[in-house]
Design a protein around this motif. Structure first.
Motif, PDB file in Angstrom:
ATOM      1  N   CYS A 193       3.317  -4.373   5.867  1.00  0.00           N
ATOM      2  CA  CYS A 193       4.271  -3.146   6.173  1.00  0.00           C
ATOM      3  C   CYS A 193       3.841  -1.792   7.062  1.00  0.00           C
ATOM      4  N   LYS A 194       5.350  -1.349   7.362  1.00  0.00           N
ATOM      5  CA  LYS A 194       5.049   0.069   7.910  1.00  0.00           C
ATOM      6  C   LYS A 194       5.451   1.251   6.676  1.00  0.00           C
ATOM      7  N   GLY A 195       6.141   0.836   6.398  1.00  0.00           N
ATOM      8  CA  GLY A 195       7.365   1.639   4.476  1.00  0.00           C
ATOM      9  C   GLY A 195       8.167   1.926   5.192  1.00  0.00           C
ATOM     10  N   CYS A 196       8.946   1.425   6.633  1.00  0.00           N
ATOM     11  CA  CYS A 196       9.943   2.131   6.708  1.00  0.00           C
ATOM     12  C   CYS A 196      11.605   2.321   5.939  1.00  0.00           C
ATOM     13  N   CYS A 205      18.659  -3.502  -0.579  1.00  0.00           N
ATOM     14  CA  CYS A 205      18.338  -4.584  -2.117  1.00  0.00           C
ATOM     15  C   CYS A 205      19.731  -3.453  -2.701  1.00  0.00           C
ATOM     16  N   PRO A 206      21.039  -4.857  -2.425  1.00  0.00           N
ATOM     17  CA  PRO A 206      22.408  -4.739  -3.319  1.00  0.00           C
ATOM     18  C   PRO A 206      21.974  -3.523  -5.042  1.00  0.00           C
ATOM     19  N   LYS A 207      20.309  -4.397  -5.510  1.00  0.00           N
ATOM     20  CA  LYS A 207      20.369  -4.534  -7.005  1.00  0.00           C
ATOM     21  C   LYS A 207      19.289  -3.197  -7.130  1.00  0.00           C
ATOM     22  N   LYS A 208      18.957  -2.822  -5.694  1.00  0.00           N
ATOM     23  CA  LYS A 208      17.946  -2.140  -5.879  1.00  0.00           C
ATOM     24  C   LYS A 208      16.515  -1.848  -6.952  1.00  0.00           C
ATOM     25  N   LEU A 209      16.249  -3.115  -6.537  1.00  0.00           N
ATOM     26  CA  LEU A 209      14.809  -3.095  -7.080  1.00  0.00           C
ATOM     27  C   LEU A 209      13.759  -2.767  -6.739  1.00  0.00           C
ATOM     28  N   LEU A 210      13.449  -2.430  -5.098  1.00  0.00           N
ATOM     29  CA  LEU A 210      12.928  -2.297  -4.072  1.00  0.00           C
ATOM     30  C   LEU A 210      12.072  -0.768  -4.176  1.00  0.00           C
ATOM     31  N   ALA A 211      10.706  -0.298  -3.727  1.00  0.00           N
ATOM     32  CA  ALA A 211      10.286   0.881  -4.289  1.00  0.00           C
ATOM     33  C   ALA A 211       8.980   0.922  -2.994  1.00  0.00           C
ATOM     34  N   LEU A 212       9.038   2.511  -3.124  1.00  0.00           N
ATOM     35  CA  LEU A 212       7.168   2.168  -2.277  1.00  0.00           C
ATOM     36  C   LEU A 212       6.495   2.356  -3.107  1.00  0.00           C
ATOM     37  N   ASP A 213       5.446   1.538  -2.862  1.00  0.00           N
ATOM     38  CA  ASP A 213       4.373   1.657  -3.334  1.00  0.00           C
ATOM     39  C   ASP A 213       3.289   3.240  -3.487  1.00  0.00           C
ATOM     40  N   LYS A 214       3.539   4.133  -4.490  1.00  0.00           N
ATOM     41  CA  LYS A 214       2.743   5.322  -4.748  1.00  0.00           C
ATOM     42  C   LYS A 214       1.156   4.659  -4.183  1.00  0.00           C
ATOM     43  N   GLU A 215       0.492   3.738  -3.954  1.00  0.00           N
ATOM     44  CA  GLU A 215      -0.738   3.060  -3.278  1.00  0.00           C
ATOM     45  C   GLU A 215      -0.677   2.988  -2.009  1.00  0.00           C
ATOM     46  N   VAL A 216      -1.219   3.779  -1.146  1.00  0.00           N
ATOM     47  CA  VAL A 216      -1.126   2.844   0.866  1.00  0.00           C
ATOM     48  C   VAL A 216      -1.640   2.137   0.924  1.00  0.00           C
ATOM     49  N   ASN A 217      -1.836   1.332   1.777  1.00  0.00           N
ATOM     50  CA  ASN A 217      -2.364   0.288   1.885  1.00  0.00           C
ATOM     51  C   ASN A 217      -3.108  -0.139   3.168  1.00  0.00           C
ATOM     52  N   TYR A 276      -0.481   3.441   5.038  1.00  0.00           N
ATOM     53  CA  TYR A 276       1.599   3.020   4.628  1.00  0.00           C
ATOM     54  C   TYR A 276       1.623   2.854   3.309  1.00  0.00           C
ATOM     55  N   HIS A 277       2.982   3.681   2.417  1.00  0.00           N
ATOM     56  CA  HIS A 277       2.992   2.786   1.490  1.00  0.00           C
ATOM     57  C   HIS A 277       3.551   2.126   1.774  1.00  0.00           C
ATOM     58  N   PRO A 278       3.583   0.882   1.742  1.00  0.00           N
ATOM     59  CA  PRO A 278       4.196  -0.002   0.869  1.00  0.00           C
ATOM     60  C   PRO A 278       5.263  -0.588   0.038  1.00  0.00           C
ATOM     61  N   ALA A 279       6.407  -1.241   0.503  1.00  0.00           N
ATOM     62  CA  ALA A 279       7.252  -1.607  -0.283  1.00  0.00           C
ATOM     63  C   ALA A 279       6.838  -2.849  -1.165  1.00  0.00           C
ATOM     64  N   CYS A 280       7.843  -2.416  -1.935  1.00  0.00           N
ATOM     65  CA  CYS A 280       7.919  -3.443  -3.013  1.00  0.00           C
ATOM     66  C   CYS A 280       8.546  -3.636  -4.449  1.00  0.00           C
ATOM     67  N   ILE A 281       8.151  -4.393  -5.380  1.00  0.00           N
ATOM     68  CA  ILE A 281       9.768  -4.833  -5.921  1.00  0.00           C
ATOM     69  C   ILE A 281       9.507  -4.493  -7.266  1.00  0.00           C
ATOM     70  N   THR A 282      10.375  -3.903  -8.088  1.00  0.00           N
ATOM     71  CA  THR A 282       9.806  -2.999  -9.358  1.00  0.00           C
ATOM     72  C   THR A 282      10.211  -4.257 -10.570  1.00  0.00           C
ATOM     73  N   ASP A 283      10.986  -4.960 -10.087  1.00  0.00           N
ATOM     74  CA  ASP A 283      11.270  -6.177 -11.437  1.00  0.00           C
ATOM     75  C   ASP A 283      11.881  -7.389 -10.529  1.00  0.00           C
ATOM     76  N   GLN A 284      10.832  -8.150 -10.738  1.00  0.00           N
ATOM     77  CA  GLN A 284      11.057  -9.616 -10.035  1.00  0.00           C
ATOM     78  C   GLN A 284      12.117 -10.381 -11.006  1.00  0.00           C
ATOM     79  N   ASP A 285      12.434 -10.133 -11.462  1.00  0.00           N
ATOM     80  CA  ASP A 285      13.035 -11.210 -12.731  1.00  0.00           C
ATOM     81  C   ASP A 285      14.598 -10.883 -12.128  1.00  0.00           C
TER      82      ASP A 285
END
Lengths: 358, 75, 246
Positions: free
Chosen positions: B14-17, B24-36, B40-49
């Motif tokens: 991930c290049k953190g674009c 995401c229509p549910k606004k579930l994704l965000a950039l991680d505070k940690e870098v890869n 880059y700050h990679p994308a991650c999912i905040t609420d998998q369910d």
């Protein structure tokens, strides 16, 4: 086998067909037009593909694509057309793809004229492409020799995975001579290409792994290694591909160095000089690169003058001087812009040079 | 029975674009505070369910970072 | 668990060299997904351009060759003569195709060459650092047009689809954009259609992708996609210009 009387350009095209040429790409330019014309009706009959390109730029790149995917490819052009092809030829050297190209040269510079000339000597031996690359160049002195060279050069190109150039001139393209044509080798079927050329881009179904033909090397060290590898090939070419003919060097007072059409005139001049009591000989380079430096080790002690005879302002002269290494005087007999001297003119100018260097 | 999905990111590709985040229509994704590993700050999912498996993120990802799985019962 | 979406085997595991948010990655992926879905990865041969996408052969998992600048259509024509049964494509940017390679693309179309050209139009020279392209919009800034392109100095942006659609043997010409999931699906359908027509040997097939170059435009990736929709699509309409029934 019996000989047939053929026009040079048509014989050259037929030689390529008989060598198993799969594709020909070209763009009209005088004095080589009989080659695409002949190819357009004869190559498809042999199972090959003819395509008239929109330019020489396109022609050389079509050739690159066809050759990179494993086809035997032949292209032809004349001097300004070769200038347009130079970028492609340098790229093809770098990409290590085999190709046979024929330059039926004419006078220059610029559009110049359409009469036979040898002013492409530097263009073919040094290349107009960028970077460190080399292309073996052969200069036949007659239609038979040109036919034989075209036939053989497909194998040389494939062995070295490099383009090979043949430098004929308008005289050879336009004249007729009896010629013995070599046998048909046949075109490699498409499903056999990857066996013969495992590096070719034929689709990954047909070979192990994935093939990529490329030139870009962004890491300087990687690029340097690649160029060094190319130059190992070129060093081998210097050993294996250097060719020349020597004529009457023993006891010769004067020795001509001439290739192509000019070598035929010099051969006549040698006879005429003999009638006047002057012993003359000739070194005829067949390979222009690699230049036959070694041929000059055969110069006789009696030789006091070497004459570079050319249809240009003295382009081969540099190579001749380099090969002679100051052992004897070096002179130049030349005409340019498509003007071909008579053998008598060569004799008279030789006598004058001999007088001047006494 | 509501379908359940699992979203997986190839974190180091991930290049953190942030394109996936914005689609995401549910606004579930965000950039991680940690870098890869690339920084880059990679994308991650905040609420998998809450993932509905719409693939919007995967369709827009320029770097082939996203895989989506439909979970079976009991998984 | 069942896979709903996974990276295509048409892409190698190598990380792309493209900037964050660059549309090349999306275009690469959907072309390779189409080849994979058709079972055509093993019989595909691609030609990459000069420009950012010269590196595409590191990422596209098929046999490929590099091209001299702009000549990919000539190279593909050569490959086609040796391999009439393979699936052949070129992948070219707007500097490569619309400027230095304008002659080659026109004549490939005019001959009805049976390969497909994927044209990435991001209205700028990417690899060399943001110079004006033939496709740069009026007013758009570039390093060779620092106050924005003007008509007086550089003429109007070249519409390649419109030009090629005037050529009889260009039998499929479509412009798509990679700006949202629906448009990406539509782009993928266009790629499949172009490949269908190539495999039916009807003539030359061409898909233009309006693409984002966030780095050289100076926009964040998401804003760059909005710019494509608002500005580029206004001048370069997204539509099918020509198709053929199979």
């Amino acid at each position: 086998m019996s000989k047939v009387l053929m026009k040079g350009n048509e014989a050259f095209a037929e030689a390529a067909i008989r060598a198993g040429c799969k594709c020909y790409f070209g763009y009209p330019i005088t004095p080589q037009n009989e080659i695409p014309e002949y190819m357009s009706h004869e190559l498809p009959k042999a199972g090959g593909a003819f395509l008239q390109a929109e330019s020489e730029l396109a022609a050389v790149n079509m050739a690159y694509g066809a050759a990179a995917s494993g086809g035997r490819v032949f292209i032809s052009t004349s001097s300004p057309g070769l200038a347009l092809m130079q970028e492609g030829l340098g790229f093809i050297c770098s990409a290590e793809v085999p190709l046979v190209a024929l330059n039926v040269s004419r006078g220059g510079p610029g559009v110049g004229g359409i009469q036979p000339g040898q002013a492409d000597y530097i263009q073919v031996t040094r290349g107009g492409y960028n970077g460190d690359a080399k292309i073996p160049v052969f200069a036949p002195a007659g239609i038979q020799e040109c036919v034989d060279l075209i036939y053989e050069c497909f194998d040389i190109a494939e062995e070295y995975r490099n383009p090979v150039l043949i430098l004929a001139d308008g005289m050879m393209g336009q004249m007729m001579e009896p010629v013995e044509l070599p046998p048909h080798k046949g075109i490699t079927p498409v499903d056999k290409i990857s066996q013969e050329k495992p590096w070719a881009i034929t689709g990954t179904d047909s070979h192990e792994g994935r093939n990529v033909i490329y030139s870009l090397r962004m890491q300087p060290e990687v690029l340097e290694k690649h160029v060094e590898k190319l130059f190992e090939k070129y060093a081998r070419a210097e050993k294996e591909l250097t060719r020349w003919n020597s004529l009457s060097l023993k006891d010769a007072e004067v020795v001509f160095v001439a290739f192509g059409t000019m070598s035929r005139l010099c051969a006549e001049a040698i006879e005429l000089l003999g009638e006047r009591g002057i012993k003359a000989g000739m070194i005829r380079p067949i390979s222009l690169w690699p230049f036959p430096d070694k041929a000059f080790d055969e110069l006789d002690k009696s030789t006091r003058l070497v004459i570079s005879a050319e249809l240009n302002m003295g382009q081969m002269l540099y190579d001749v001087k380099n090969a002679v290494q100051g052992r004897v005087e070096v002179g130049l007999i030349n005409r340019t812009g498509g003007v071909v001297p008579s053998s008598l003119e060569i004799v008279e100018r030789t006598l004058k040079l001999l007088e001047e260097t006494k | 029975m509501k379908k359940r999905f699992k979203l997986e990111f190839n974190r180091d590709k991930c290049k953190g674009c942030e394109i996936c985040v914005s689609f995401c229509p549910k606004k579930l994704l965000a950039l991680d505070k940690e870098v890869n590993s690339k920084g880059y700050h990679p994308a991650c999912i905040t609420d998998q369910d809450a993932c509905i498996g719409c693939q919007s993120c995967a369709l827009m990802c320029p770097d082939c970072c996203i895989s989506i799985y439909e979970l079976e019962e009991g998984e | 668990m069942k896979t709903v979406f996974a990276p295509t085997s048409g892409m190698t595991p190598v990380d792309t060299s493209y900037c964050p948010g660059c549309s090349h990655g999306i275009a690469h992926r959907i072309i390779m997904e189409c080849l994979e879905e058709r079972g055509a990865l093993g019989r595909a041969i691609g030609v990459v351009p000069i420009g950012c996408a010269i590196n595409a052969h590191h990422f596209m998992n098929v046999d490929m060759c590099e091209s001299t600048h702009g000549r990919a259509p000539a190279i593909a024509a050569g490959i086609r003569r040796v391999h009439p049964d393979k699936l052949v494509f070129t992948y070219q940017g707007d500097g490569d195709l619309a400027s230095i390679g304008a002659a080659e693309i026109v004549h490939a179309a005019h001959r009805g060459e049976k390969f497909t050209t994927f044209f990435i139009n991001n209205a700028i020279y990417g690899m060399t650092g943001g110079q004006m392209a033939p496709t740069t919009l009026i007013g758009q800034r570039a390093t060779t047009a620092v106050d924005g392109r003007t008509v007086e100095q550089a003429g109007m942006p070249l519409r390649v689809c419109e030009m090629l659609a005037t050529i009889d043997m260009a039998v499929f010409v479509e412009r798509v954009m990679l700006t949202n999931p629906a448009q990406v699906r539509r782009a993928k359908a266009a790629v499949h259609k172009a490949l269908d027509i190539q495999e039916a040997r009807k003539g030359f097939t061409f898909v233009e992708f309006l693409s984002a170059c966030p780095t050289n435009w100076g926009y964040a990736p998401v804003d760059a996609l909005k710019w494509v929709e608002e500005k580029m699509a206004a001048y370069y309409p997204v539509k099918n210009f020509r198709t053929v029934e199979l």
